[in-house]
Motif scaffolding. Structure first.
Motif, PDB file in Angstrom:
ATOM      1  N   ILE A 195       0.731  -1.163   0.023  1.00 18.23           N
ATOM      2  CA  ILE A 195      -0.251   0.125   0.065  1.00 18.23           C
ATOM      3  C   ILE A 195       0.778   1.244  -0.021  1.00 18.23           C
ATOM      4  CG2 ILE A 195      -1.639   1.231   1.372  1.00 18.23           C
ATOM      5  CD1 ILE A 195      -2.776  -1.402   2.446  1.00 18.23           C
ATOM      6  N   GLY A 196       0.615   2.300  -0.833  1.00 18.02           N
ATOM      7  CA  GLY A 196       1.379   3.605  -0.935  1.00 18.02           C
ATOM      8  C   GLY A 196       0.320   4.573  -0.760  1.00 18.02           C
ATOM      9  N   GLY A 197       0.907   5.804  -1.137  1.00 19.47           N
ATOM     10  CA  GLY A 197       0.212   6.960  -1.498  1.00 19.47           C
ATOM     11  C   GLY A 197      -0.572   7.817   0.087  1.00 19.47           C
ATOM     12  N   GLN A 198      -1.477   8.339  -0.352  1.00 17.15           N
ATOM     13  CA  GLN A 198      -2.254   8.974   0.739  1.00 17.15           C
ATOM     14  C   GLN A 198      -2.858   7.710   1.741  1.00 17.15           C
ATOM     15  OE1 GLN A 198      -5.100  11.481  -1.089  1.00 17.15           O
ATOM     16  NE2 GLN A 198      -3.765  13.241  -1.032  1.00 17.15           N
ATOM     17  N   PHE A 199      -3.362   6.666   1.391  1.00 17.92           N
ATOM     18  CA  PHE A 199      -4.086   5.826   2.114  1.00 17.92           C
ATOM     19  C   PHE A 199      -3.018   5.143   2.975  1.00 17.92           C
ATOM     20  CE2 PHE A 199      -5.914   1.149   2.386  1.00 17.92           C
ATOM     21  CZ  PHE A 199      -6.671   1.549   3.432  1.00 17.92           C
ATOM     22  N   ARG A 200      -1.578   4.927   2.609  1.00 19.58           N
ATOM     23  CA  ARG A 200      -0.555   4.408   3.476  1.00 19.58           C
ATOM     24  C   ARG A 200      -0.392   5.629   4.567  1.00 19.58           C
ATOM     25  NH1 ARG A 200       3.719   1.095   2.592  1.00 19.58           N
ATOM     26  NH2 ARG A 200       5.037   0.850   4.606  1.00 19.58           N
ATOM     27  N   GLU A 201      -0.265   6.790   4.267  1.00 16.07           N
ATOM     28  CA  GLU A 201      -0.037   7.952   5.114  1.00 16.07           C
ATOM     29  C   GLU A 201      -1.080   7.866   6.289  1.00 16.07           C
ATOM     30  OE1 GLU A 201       0.433  11.591   2.998  1.00 16.07           O
ATOM     31  OE2 GLU A 201       2.331  10.822   1.973  1.00 16.07           O
ATOM     32  N   ALA A 202      -2.145   7.870   5.735  1.00 14.34           N
ATOM     33  CA  ALA A 202      -3.351   7.740   6.681  1.00 14.34           C
ATOM     34  C   ALA A 202      -3.246   6.494   7.609  1.00 14.34           C
ATOM     35  CB  ALA A 202      -4.710   7.890   5.938  1.00 14.34           C
ATOM     36  N   LEU A 203      -3.209   5.521   7.204  1.00 10.48           N
ATOM     37  CA  LEU A 203      -2.906   4.285   7.976  1.00 10.48           C
ATOM     38  C   LEU A 203      -1.751   4.484   9.133  1.00 10.48           C
ATOM     39  CD1 LEU A 203      -3.255   1.482   5.615  1.00 10.48           C
ATOM     40  CD2 LEU A 203      -4.870   1.900   7.197  1.00 10.48           C
ATOM     41  N   GLU A 204      -0.620   5.005   8.698  1.00 12.11           N
ATOM     42  CA  GLU A 204       0.436   4.991   9.634  1.00 12.11           C
ATOM     43  C   GLU A 204       0.204   6.290  10.630  1.00 12.11           C
ATOM     44  OE1 GLU A 204       3.752   5.790   6.929  1.00 12.11           O
ATOM     45  OE2 GLU A 204       4.213   3.615   6.699  1.00 12.11           O
ATOM     46  N   GLU A 205      -0.706   7.179  10.248  1.00 12.90           N
ATOM     47  CA  GLU A 205      -1.142   8.366  11.205  1.00 12.90           C
ATOM     48  C   GLU A 205      -1.893   7.851  12.411  1.00 12.90           C
ATOM     49  OE1 GLU A 205      -2.993  11.419   9.128  1.00 12.90           O
ATOM     50  OE2 GLU A 205      -1.058  12.245   8.179  1.00 12.90           O
ATOM     51  N   GLU A 206      -2.629   6.690  12.076  1.00 18.83           N
ATOM     52  CA  GLU A 206      -3.515   5.899  13.079  1.00 18.83           C
ATOM     53  C   GLU A 206      -2.664   4.933  13.969  1.00 18.83           C
ATOM     54  OE1 GLU A 206      -6.763   6.690  13.922  1.00 18.83           O
ATOM     55  OE2 GLU A 206      -6.639   8.432  12.637  1.00 18.83           O
ATOM     56  N   GLY A 207      -1.451   4.833  13.569  1.00 21.28           N
ATOM     57  CA  GLY A 207      -0.616   3.716  14.172  1.00 21.28           C
ATOM     58  C   GLY A 207      -0.436   2.485  13.658  1.00 21.28           C
ATOM     59  N   MET A 208      -1.124   2.343  12.341  1.00 19.59           N
ATOM     60  CA  MET A 208      -1.122   1.029  11.561  1.00 19.59           C
ATOM     61  C   MET A 208       0.148   1.134  10.864  1.00 19.59           C
ATOM     62  SD  MET A 208      -5.140   0.182  11.266  1.00 19.59           S
ATOM     63  CE  MET A 208      -5.569   2.038  11.174  1.00 19.59           C
ATOM     64  N   SER A 209       1.041   0.334  10.936  1.00 18.71           N
ATOM     65  CA  SER A 209       2.349   0.659  10.248  1.00 18.71           C
ATOM     66  C   SER A 209       3.097  -0.978   9.789  1.00 18.71           C
ATOM     67  CB  SER A 209       3.478   1.443  10.811  1.00 18.71           C
ATOM     68  OG  SER A 209       4.001   0.772  11.790  1.00 18.71           O
ATOM     69  N   TYR A 210       4.005  -0.731   9.024  1.00 18.08           N
ATOM     70  CA  TYR A 210       4.765  -2.063   8.879  1.00 18.08           C
ATOM     71  C   TYR A 210       5.518  -2.514   9.777  1.00 18.08           C
ATOM     72  CZ  TYR A 210       7.847  -5.105   6.102  1.00 18.08           C
ATOM     73  OH  TYR A 210       8.487  -6.323   5.528  1.00 18.08           O
ATOM     74  N   LEU A 211       5.848  -1.502  10.615  1.00 14.13           N
ATOM     75  CA  LEU A 211       6.574  -1.949  12.145  1.00 14.13           C
ATOM     76  C   LEU A 211       5.650  -2.956  12.877  1.00 14.13           C
ATOM     77  CD1 LEU A 211       8.031   1.665  13.152  1.00 14.13           C
ATOM     78  CD2 LEU A 211       9.334  -0.371  11.815  1.00 14.13           C
ATOM     79  N   GLN A 212       4.471  -2.840  13.035  1.00 12.36           N
ATOM     80  CA  GLN A 212       3.702  -3.851  13.634  1.00 12.36           C
ATOM     81  C   GLN A 212       3.954  -5.320  12.948  1.00 12.36           C
ATOM     82  OE1 GLN A 212       0.097  -1.390  13.070  1.00 12.36           O
ATOM     83  NE2 GLN A 212      -0.317  -2.013  15.170  1.00 12.36           N
ATOM     84  N   GLU A 213       4.045  -5.392  11.307  1.00 13.05           N
ATOM     85  CA  GLU A 213       4.471  -6.570  11.054  1.00 13.05           C
ATOM     86  C   GLU A 213       5.557  -7.398  11.363  1.00 13.05           C
ATOM     87  OE1 GLU A 213       3.713  -6.261   6.631  1.00 13.05           O
ATOM     88  OE2 GLU A 213       2.080  -4.972   7.027  1.00 13.05           O
ATOM     89  N   VAL A 214       6.602  -6.163  11.766  1.00 10.44           N
ATOM     90  CA  VAL A 214       8.083  -6.865  12.189  1.00 10.44           C
ATOM     91  C   VAL A 214       7.748  -7.200  13.782  1.00 10.44           C
ATOM     92  CG1 VAL A 214      10.264  -5.602  12.485  1.00 10.44           C
ATOM     93  CG2 VAL A 214       9.041  -4.770  10.487  1.00 10.44           C
ATOM     94  N   GLU A 215       7.093  -6.317  14.462  1.00  6.10           N
ATOM     95  CA  GLU A 215       6.717  -6.978  15.681  1.00  6.10           C
ATOM     96  C   GLU A 215       6.400  -8.475  15.861  1.00  6.10           C
ATOM     97  OE1 GLU A 215       6.719  -6.730  20.125  1.00  6.10           O
ATOM     98  OE2 GLU A 215       8.095  -5.923  18.414  1.00  6.10           O
ATOM     99  N   ALA A 216       5.092  -8.638  14.783  1.00  5.73           N
ATOM    100  CA  ALA A 216       4.660  -9.993  14.891  1.00  5.73           C
ATOM    101  C   ALA A 216       5.789 -10.956  14.502  1.00  5.73           C
ATOM    102  CB  ALA A 216       3.564  -9.989  13.744  1.00  5.73           C
ATOM    103  N   VAL A 217       6.538 -10.658  13.595  1.00  7.80           N
ATOM    104  CA  VAL A 217       7.781 -11.614  13.191  1.00  7.80           C
ATOM    105  C   VAL A 217       8.670 -11.973  14.390  1.00  7.80           C
ATOM    106  CG1 VAL A 217       9.620 -11.920  11.825  1.00  7.80           C
ATOM    107  CG2 VAL A 217       7.491 -11.294  10.715  1.00  7.80           C
ATOM    108  N   ARG A 218       8.825 -10.615  15.230  1.00  3.94           N
ATOM    109  CA  ARG A 218       9.756 -10.995  16.325  1.00  3.94           C
ATOM    110  C   ARG A 218       9.294 -11.651  17.365  1.00  3.94           C
ATOM    111  NH1 ARG A 218      10.367  -9.048  21.114  1.00  3.94           N
ATOM    112  NH2 ARG A 218       8.608  -7.554  21.132  1.00  3.94           N
ATOM    113  N   LEU A 219       7.943 -11.542  17.931  1.00  3.10           N
ATOM    114  CA  LEU A 219       7.381 -12.381  18.593  1.00  3.10           C
ATOM    115  C   LEU A 219       7.209 -13.792  18.466  1.00  3.10           C
ATOM    116  CD1 LEU A 219       4.397  -9.731  19.707  1.00  3.10           C
ATOM    117  CD2 LEU A 219       6.316 -10.500  20.978  1.00  3.10           C
ATOM    118  N   ALA A 220       6.974 -13.973  17.127  1.00  6.87           N
ATOM    119  CA  ALA A 220       6.923 -15.263  16.706  1.00  6.87           C
ATOM    120  C   ALA A 220       8.007 -16.079  16.682  1.00  6.87           C
ATOM    121  CB  ALA A 220       6.376 -15.435  15.186  1.00  6.87           C
TER     122      ALA A 220
END
Length: 396
Positions: A127-152
């Motif tokens: 996902i890119g563009g304005q939609f990606r920016e809006a998601l990240e502003e709400e705290g939903m980011s690729y870093l959460q996917e990184v965290e899921a891999v770390r916990l797993a």
């Protein structure tokens, strides 16, 4: 005896040492998973997009709010996939950005249900563009996917990571990902494949940047490629020849595209049974197709079968009744390099393989891959490998 994760890694790394490639298949139904395993799949991925493909939709439907991703994957993965794959590891496509998810608890559930590991999917990397920016502003980011891999990883689950650039590769490696999969976008090809896609060479370039980070990390992850322009065995071979990829992951390539082709062809044959038109099946195939004939695929397949012979783009264009200029433009756009460059690289990679596995005279190898003039072969070899054939052999 090691843990399940360690056993999987040992087996996959053993295959890589034996120069066997790793194949992962994203299956949307039990029948796909069952026969992918029979065909030699090393990993089965359970992604929500696979299920939507079974509904006749494109993979991108997995990004729309048609269903809860994790519930869907848990449901059909446990009921249909786990029961038919035997000992083949099944990887859970986890939406780690789900705000209602208690990750440690859910990861334990994934493990106890019988899944061998996870992969971040659907991933915000697509996902890119304005939609990606809006998601990240709400705290939903690729870093959460990184965290899921770390916990797993901390729970000793086998972990795969879809990454789209070198920075994401570094993050996933730090999190402990066992497999780094260079995601090159939604898969092209077939009737429902995306029409806007990277060229093969651009995809290879992105993969090389990602794999350079893997190599520099010292962590020795398994390096795979997925999607985008890579949707046929010839395309995968291009990635093996031009990157350090150790294998390939596909969904549409194994499930949607073959199914489209088989059902259309079989239905058409039944439709024509008993009719005089049946004898004209092959003649009419191009005219009846819903999509334009794939001229570039024809050229790539022809090269794969005839690279040892003299090949003329002009003759190929005449054979498929298009102009040479048009065919050349199509080829450059889809592959990302010219026809002469593609065939030269193809022949040189073939020569490298023969040199690695035989002691045949280099002049004989040159002839085998389409270079009767050894001087021309040697110059071309050095152009694409940085060394002469003799130096390459000595290095081995």
């Amino acid at each position: 005896m090691g843990t399940q994760r360690q056993l999987i890694l040992d087996r996959l790394r053993g295959q890589i040492r034996a120069e066997e490639h790793i194949i992962g298949v994203a299956a949307g139904a039990g029948i796909s998973a069952k026969y992918a395993v029979k065909g030699g799949a090393d990993l089965i991925l359970v992604l929500n997009s696979g299920r939507f493909r079974q509904m006749g939709l494109g993979s991108i439907a997995g990004y729309l709010p048609f269903a809860n991703n994790n519930d869907m994957v848990m449901d059909f993965g446990s009921r249909e996939i786990l029961s038919v794959v035997g000992d083949t590891p099944v990887i859970f496509g986890l939406c780690g950005t789900d705000p209602g998810l208690e990750l440690p608890v859910y990861l334990h559930r994934i493990h106890s249900t019988g899944f061998a590991g996870i992969i971040n999917y659907p991933t915000l990397g697509l996902i890119g563009g304005q939609f990606r920016e809006a998601l990240e502003e709400e705290g939903m980011s690729y870093l959460q996917e990184v965290e899921a891999v770390r916990l797993a990883h901390e729970l000793d689950l086998f972990t795969m990571a879809f990454v789209f650039n070198a920075e994401q590769a570094g993050l996933m490696l730090e999190a402990g990902a066992d497999v780094i999969c260079a995601h090159l976008g939604v898969t092209a090809g077939g009737l429902m494949g995306t029409k806007k896609v990277l060229s093969l060479e651009k995809g290879a370039e992105i993969a090389r940047h990602i794999f350079a980070v893997c190599d520099a990390s010292g962590k020795q992850p398994i390096k795979l490629v997925y999607g985008g322009p890579v949707h046929s065995p010839i395309d995968v071979q291009y990635m093996y020849d031009n990157t350090s990829a150790m294998g390939y992951v596909g969904g549409s390539s194994f499930e949607r595209i073959p199914t489209e082709e088989a059902i259309v062809e079989t239905t058409y044959r039944f439709k024509l049974t008993g009719q005089l038109k049946q004898d004209k099946l092959l003649m009419d195939k191009l005219a009846l197709a819903d999509e334009p004939y794939d001229y570039v695929a024809f050229v790539k397949e022809y090269i794969a079968e005839n690279y040892m012979n003299n090949i003329s783009l002009t003759e190929l264009a005449e054979r498929i009744h298009v102009s040479r200029t048009h065919l050349s433009a199509l080829f450059n756009k889809e592959v990302g390099c010219s026809f002469p460059e593609y065939i030269a690289k193809y022949r040189i990679h073939k020569a490298q393989d023969v040199i690695k596995h035989t002691r045949l005279p280099l002049a004989r190898i040159a002839e085998m891959v389409g270079y009767p003039d050894y001087v021309h072969f040697s110059k071309t070899f050095k152009k694409y490998t940085g060394m002469t054939p003799q130096s390459f052999r000595r290095q081995l």
